[in-house]
Design an enzyme around this catalytic site. Sequence first.
Site, PDB file in Angstrom:
ATOM      1  CD  GLU A   1      -4.062   3.556   6.677  1.00  0.00           C
ATOM      2  OE1 GLU A   1      -5.124   3.164   7.386  1.00  0.00           O
ATOM      3  OE2 GLU A   1      -3.167   3.125   7.112  1.00  0.00           O
TER       4      GLU A   1
ATOM      5  CG  ASP B   1      -0.365  -0.446   2.660  1.00  0.00           C
ATOM      6  OD1 ASP B   1       0.643  -0.564   2.613  1.00  0.00           O
ATOM      7  OD2 ASP B   1      -1.035  -0.772   3.295  1.00  0.00           O
TER       8      ASP B   1
END
Length: 383
Positions: free
Chosen positions: A131, A72
């Site tokens: 997120e 990520d």
Amino acid sequence: MKEADLITLRRQLHQIPELALQEKETHALLLKTIQGLPQTYFTIRTLPDLPTALLVKVQGRDPQRTIGYRTDIDALPVTEKTGLPFASKHSGIAHACGHDIHMTVALGILSYFAEHQPKDNLIFFFQPAEESKNGGKLAYDMGAFTGDWHIDEFYGLHDRPDLPAGTISTRLGTLFAGTTEINVDLIGKSGHAALPQNANDMIVAAASFISQIQTVVARNVGPTDSAVITFGLMRAGTIRNVIAGRAHLEGTLRGFTQQQIDFLQQRIRDIGQGIAASFNCQVKVALNQGGYYPVENNDKLTKNFIQVMKDDPDVTFVDTKPVMTGEDFGYLLNKIPGTMFWLGVNDPDSQLHAADFSPDEAALVPGVTAVVHFLEHRMLEKV
């Protein structure tokens, strides 16, 4: 990449944190770094509908499968308080979850295979919006992993502050919980506090709803299983002598299997219907899971991963329990078998998402080395 190169790269990434789907500087630095590596075996791909995402395919010399590795790339709306000389340059945004570490390890692995052609195909996925915004789900649902970019098995890591730097840890079954956002609106009738018979009090209805929800985990989940339903926000009323005609609740549901989460979601809906009938009001329940499925490791692949790590004399491997935090890699592992694991980063006095979180850069080389060794071992095994 040498350790000094990894550290320099990590610090560059650390200074330019960006929120979900806004990772333009990060994307540019990643692309520049990747384009600076030997390109002999590389195909680099961007996604027009997910422009901050980046995929790199490394062509295998005798491919029997395609192995995916995901990192990520986004950050958090947190004001950094580490005091580091290379702290965030972006006000109110920080890599407080260590995605700068994740990216650096991925680039280290990629740089190795740029110079040492792998046996099998490798696809590296630099994923935006972990997120929030469901970046993994967005990529999968738009067909990013189809055709020549099909992935047979997927791997990825998350840094962990309470483990010594470089330690590897994972488990069979669930590693991270699946999560669901809960939004509830209760609509009744406002009125004078002295005349409750002429109103329909949504503070009372909301209190009853919350109380009944607390029985779900206590009485609908087995005592050896785990789940959490928490309401962290309630808004209702305007002044002390007016009965609130509306109430709004926000909460979170977390569980270790998708079957359990589906069941708990339905119980929340059922209780909402019951409150509506009991209080003669409207109850609107909105549940949003998005891409935050439980991170459920594939048994066969994870047994293999654990054994390789335990057999590697350069790796310290420890067992772990599942955690109630969420990770959107769960959506991808729901579609493609694979394994997620922890990389220790030795910051035991802090925690993920904290303003002072400062992972130990000594984890970078062990992280890269452990994954490279695993991938090379995995590629020698028969399909």
